[in-house]
Every structure is written in C-alpha cells, then in structure tokens.
Motif scaffolding. Structure first.
Motif, short mmCIF file in Angstrom:
data_model
loop_
_atom_site.label_atom_id
_atom_site.label_comp_id
_atom_site.label_asym_id
_atom_site.label_seq_id
_atom_site.Cartn_x
_atom_site.Cartn_y
_atom_site.Cartn_z
N SER A 247 62.83 82.99 69.97
CA SER A 247 63.05 82.96 71.42
C SER A 247 61.75 82.67 72.16
CB SER A 247 63.64 84.30 71.89
OG SER A 247 64.89 84.55 71.31
N LEU A 248 60.66 83.27 71.68
CA LEU A 248 59.36 83.00 72.28
C LEU A 248 58.96 81.54 72.08
CD1 LEU A 248 57.44 86.16 70.98
CD2 LEU A 248 58.27 85.79 73.30
N SER A 249 59.09 81.08 70.83
CA SER A 249 58.61 79.74 70.51
C SER A 249 59.50 78.65 71.10
CB SER A 249 58.51 79.56 69.00
OG SER A 249 59.77 79.71 68.38
N ALA A 250 60.82 78.89 71.12
CA ALA A 250 61.73 77.90 71.67
C ALA A 250 61.51 77.71 73.17
CB ALA A 250 63.18 78.30 71.41
N SER A 251 61.26 78.81 73.87
CA SER A 251 60.97 78.68 75.29
C SER A 251 59.67 77.91 75.51
CB SER A 251 60.91 80.06 75.95
OG SER A 251 59.93 80.87 75.36
N MET A 252 58.68 78.10 74.61
CA MET A 252 57.44 77.33 74.70
C MET A 252 57.69 75.86 74.38
SD MET A 252 54.82 78.90 75.84
CE MET A 252 53.62 77.65 75.38
N LEU A 253 58.62 75.59 73.47
CA LEU A 253 58.96 74.20 73.16
C LEU A 253 59.57 73.51 74.37
CD1 LEU A 253 59.34 71.83 71.23
CD2 LEU A 253 61.47 72.89 70.46
N ILE A 254 60.50 74.19 75.04
CA ILE A 254 61.11 73.61 76.24
C ILE A 254 60.05 73.41 77.32
CG2 ILE A 254 62.81 74.00 78.07
CD1 ILE A 254 64.42 75.64 76.00
N ALA A 413 53.59 74.73 86.03
CA ALA A 413 54.02 75.12 84.68
C ALA A 413 53.28 76.37 84.23
CB ALA A 413 53.77 73.96 83.71
N TRP A 414 51.98 76.41 84.49
CA TRP A 414 51.20 77.56 84.03
C TRP A 414 51.42 78.80 84.89
CZ3 TRP A 414 47.53 78.53 80.07
CH2 TRP A 414 47.60 77.56 79.06
N LEU A 415 51.78 78.62 86.15
CA LEU A 415 52.16 79.77 86.96
C LEU A 415 53.43 80.41 86.42
CD1 LEU A 415 51.47 78.46 90.59
CD2 LEU A 415 50.17 80.18 89.32
N ALA A 416 54.33 79.57 85.92
CA ALA A 416 55.55 80.10 85.29
C ALA A 416 55.21 80.89 84.03
CB ALA A 416 56.50 78.95 84.97
N LEU A 417 54.28 80.36 83.24
CA LEU A 417 53.85 81.06 82.02
C LEU A 417 53.21 82.40 82.36
CD1 LEU A 417 53.41 81.07 78.96
CD2 LEU A 417 51.29 79.78 79.33
N TYR A 418 52.42 82.42 83.41
CA TYR A 418 51.76 83.64 83.86
C TYR A 418 52.79 84.71 84.23
CZ TYR A 418 47.18 85.52 85.25
OH TYR A 418 46.01 86.21 85.31
N ALA A 419 53.76 84.33 85.07
CA ALA A 419 54.78 85.28 85.52
C ALA A 419 55.60 85.80 84.35
CB ALA A 419 55.68 84.61 86.55
N TYR A 420 55.92 84.91 83.44
CA TYR A 420 56.72 85.27 82.25
C TYR A 420 56.03 86.35 81.42
CZ TYR A 420 58.10 84.36 77.33
OH TYR A 420 58.46 84.46 76.02
N LEU A 421 54.76 86.15 81.11
CA LEU A 421 54.05 87.11 80.27
C LEU A 421 53.80 88.43 81.00
CD1 LEU A 421 51.52 84.85 78.33
CD2 LEU A 421 53.60 85.94 77.47
N MET A 422 53.61 88.38 82.31
CA MET A 422 53.43 89.62 83.07
C MET A 422 54.68 90.50 82.99
SD MET A 422 51.48 88.35 86.55
CE MET A 422 51.71 89.95 87.32
N VAL A 423 55.83 89.91 83.25
CA VAL A 423 57.08 90.68 83.24
C VAL A 423 57.42 91.12 81.83
CG1 VAL A 423 59.54 90.59 83.76
CG2 VAL A 423 57.92 89.47 85.29
N PHE A 424 57.25 90.23 80.87
CA PHE A 424 57.58 90.52 79.47
C PHE A 424 56.71 91.67 78.94
CE2 PHE A 424 58.64 88.10 75.28
CZ PHE A 424 59.30 89.21 74.80
#
Length: 446
Positions: A247-254, A413-424
């Motif tokens: 799930s982590l890697s597939a989301s990174m692939l997308i 794109a990187w702001l989305a990555l930032y928000a994702y890891l914060m919440v996760f």
C-alpha cells in the motif's frame, strides 16, 4: 533509561549502517549513472519505484520472520522459530522464481505503461529494469535471512553482508557503466549488472552464516518439516505485512506516474530529491526494525510494559538521528542536488524539493518507529488497514489535486507527500500508546 538507550544503539547502529549503506550505494550509483543524462536518471527512478513495489509485495515474509522469531527467541522456543523461518524460505524460493520470470518477459511493457506519453524514451531502459528484477530475486531471500538474524538480536551479520554486497555493486557500477580499468563500457545495462552481482554476493554471505555459525546455535541444517498451523500463521502474517508495505509502495508508484506526466526533467528532479530523502528514510527504517526486535523479545519474555518502554526509547534515540540529518539537508540542499546532475534546471528544482522536505523525515520516523513496535506485538491487521487508507484515500487524491487541479507541479506533489506522512505517522503513534498492553500476548498458530 541510559541502559535502554545503549542497548538500542548497539542494535540500531549496525542496522543504520546496513540500511544506509544500501541507500548510499544506490545514491552513488545514481550519481554515476546521472552523468548519462536526465533520461538515465528517469529510467533509474522509475525502475526504483517498480522494484520497490515488487519487493513490497513479498516483503511480508522478512517482516513476519523478524517479529515472530524475536518473540520465539524471547520465550526461549527457537524450535518454533526455525519452523517459521523455513516456511518463509521455502515460499520465497517460489516467489523469487516468479520475480525472475516477470523481469525476463515484462520489463519493456512495465516501462511503457508507467512512462506514458510524457516519457516515451523510458523504454530504452528495459534491459536495466530486467537486471534489477533478477537482482530482486536474490534480495527477497536476503530479506528473510536478515529477518531471522535480527529476530535473534544479531544486527551485525545483516550489516556485514549488506556492506560487502553494496561495495561489489558500487565497484561494478563504476567499471561497467563507463568501461573503467579495462572493463567493457555497457552504460545503463552495466549498472543493472552491478546491482545483480551485489545482491548475489549478499545472498552468498547470508547462506554461509545461516548454515555455518548459526547451525551450531540453532541447528539450521537439520531437516525441518512444515507445520501446517505454523505455515498458515506465517502466510497470513506475511500477507498482511506485505499488503501493508505494498500500500505504501503502490501509492508512491502512482505518485511517480503523476510526476512523470510533468516531463523527464521533473521526474529526474523528483528522483534526486527522493534519493536524498532516503538518507533519512533508511535510518528511520533501521530504528523501526530495532523496535520490532526489542518489543518482540520483551513480549516473548512476558513483559509487555518493558516492550512499551523500548518502543518509546527507540523513538527518542531515532528522532535525534533524523533531526541531525534533516538540518544538514535543509542548509545544504542546493549543493547536495548539484552533486547528482549538471543540468541546471533539474538541480534547482531538486534542491528546492530537498529544502522544503528536509524535516519530513521526522514524521516518516514516527511512522517507522511505532510501526516497528506494533509489528513486535503482532498488531498487523491495524497496520494493513491504516496503510491502505492513508495511501489510497489521503496521499493519492491529494497528489492528484495538487498536480492536476491546482497545477502546483512538483512542489504540489511534495506537499501531498508531506501531509500524508504527517497524518500517517501521527496515527500509528496514537495506536501504539492506546494499545491495552495488559492484553498483549505471543502470536500463536491457530
């Protein structure tokens, strides 16, 4: 506290070296290959994501062996630990053959699918991807061996086998990519061969240690019959942890597919930034593995509150590491990016991405530290659920909005990555501390 910190460092530092050496060798390889141009960087970046996804699907075997063997070692029942290890090894032989076949027959199609209209020339890197799949066949087996070694508290052996394999990889990347020291000049294909040789050497080292010194400790050469109940348990746990990682890697692939649509230079800058950020991601992963070892062994000894203490102390020590790394990346982002490429536009974009995300690693650290602790107690169902939700209902939609709706490009794109890891990371931390530790038990086969 200080005693715990010392034990954490004794276990974590070899793992940090092991994971960091893998990251550093990949970084050095990318720097060397980067001189071939943005297209080569893009091919390596896309291949890295594809290989990570393929690895993630089967990574659950290594993760489950790690925490189950840690629990068995803690309770003094290594007969059961060996049964579980052999289930994983036998199963991984089959999947390694499957991965080899996928690389042989489908590499061009995979690159064509991911590259889309924005990167048609990626297809030229199919030989490189094919060789990386072959290398992954050995890598899957290595991860199971490493899970066993770490489960019994030995983080030095994985470090040594990883170091030796990575040195081999770097040597042949240098010699075979550009034809140095009398070797043939094979370009990107040579870099792929180097990865294959490095993983094969690491696998040889694991086999020697497992069937050599560890035979005297645990009788690793004795024939081990498959216990149906233990096989079912390990397959279930491996499936959950594998899907969680996928799930982590597939989301990174997308995410990478979205970035690839912005063009080769944007994709190259994204890969450089991810490569730099992985210098923090891998130590976070190493401390997460340490949390799994200590928490799992404490649960095996019947001391759940000590297990919780180990999880907290691992987070504190690991966060100190990541804070130092993030500070260096923040202040030297431009200089770091320029090491990878002489393309000015790619370097400027990558440098800015590195700077704005330098402290992103702290949240990735929370995710890895506490996920490692939850693996140690066998809370794999939660990890599966939260990874799926965060990846496909937070990260992917947010990345899509930032790139295609708000048109913020690579920054979005990187702001989305930032928000994702914060919440996760915050969600996994809350789960760890809201666990009813009085009810935590050893993971038993049903």
């Amino acid at each position: 506290m200080w005693k715990n910190w010392g034990m954490i460092l004794r276990l974590a530092v070899p793992s940090v070296v092991s994971f960091a050496s893998a990251t550093l060798s990949g970084t050095i390889s990318l720097i060397m290959v980067g001189q071939l141009g943005p297209l080569a960087i893009a091919v390596v970046g896309v291949t890295n994501i594809v290989i990570y996804n393929a690895w993630a699907i089967f990574s659950g075997f290594g993760h489950s062996v790690n925490y189950l063997v840690a629990q068995n070692y803690g309770e003094g029942n290594m007969k059961r630990g060996m049964e579980r290890t052999y289930v994983a090894l036998y199963t991984c032989v089959f999947f390694a053959a499957l991965v080899f076949a996928v690389g042989l027959w489908f590499s061009p199609e995979i690159l064509r699918l991911i590259g889309g209209e924005g990167s048609k020339n990626l297809i030229d890197g199919s030989a490189y991807m094919e060789l990386r799949f072959y290398a992954l066949s050995f890598g899957l087996m290595n991860f199971v061996f490493h899970g066993f070694f770490r489960g019994v508290g030995d983080t030095v052996t994985p470090m040594m086998t990883s170091l030796f394999g990575n040195i081999v990889m770097i040597f042949f990347t240098y010699t075979l990519t550009y034809g140095h020291w009398g070797f043939p000049e094979w370009g990107l294909t040579g870099a792929g061969i180097a990865f294959l040789l490095g993983e094969a050497v690491g696998f040889l080292g694991c086999v020697i240690m497992f069937y050599g010194p560890y035979n005297r400790k645990f009788g690793t050469r004795r024939p081990t019959r498959l216990n149906p109940k233990e096989s079912k348990l390990l397959l279930q746990e491996s499936g959950k942890l594998g899907i969680q990682e996928f799930s982590l890697s597939a989301s990174m692939l997308i995410f990478t597919v979205f970035v690839a649509s912005l063009g080769e230079e944007a994709l190259a800058a994204n890969e450089i930034a991810l490569s730099v950020m992985s210098l923090g991601f891998m130590p976070a992963f190493a401390f997460g593995s340490t949390a799994t070892i200590l928490v799992g062994q404490a649960i095996g000894r019947g001391n759940p509150f000590l297990a919780r203490r180990y999880g907290t102390d691992t987070m504190i020590v690991g966060s100190m590491f990541l804070l130092v790394i993030g500070t260096v990346e923040f202040f030297f982002s431009g200089s770091i990016a320029s090491i990878y490429t002489d393309n000015k536009q790619v370097a400027e974009t990558a440098g800015f991405l590195i700077m704005i995300s330098a402290f992103l690693q702290l949240f990735d650290g929370l995710l890895n530290f506490y996920a490692g602790g939850l693996r140690g107690i066998g809370d794999t169902s939660f990890l599966l659920r939260i990874s799926f939700i965060m990846g496909f209902f937070v990260f992917v939609p947010l990345a899509y909005l930032n790139i295609y709706v708000f048109e913020w490009g690579s920054i979005g794109a990187w702001l989305a990555l930032y928000a994702y890891l914060m919440v996760f990371g915050t969600s996994v931390m809350l789960r760890f501390y809201r666990t009813d530790w009085l009810k935590v038990r050893l993971k038993e086969a049903g």
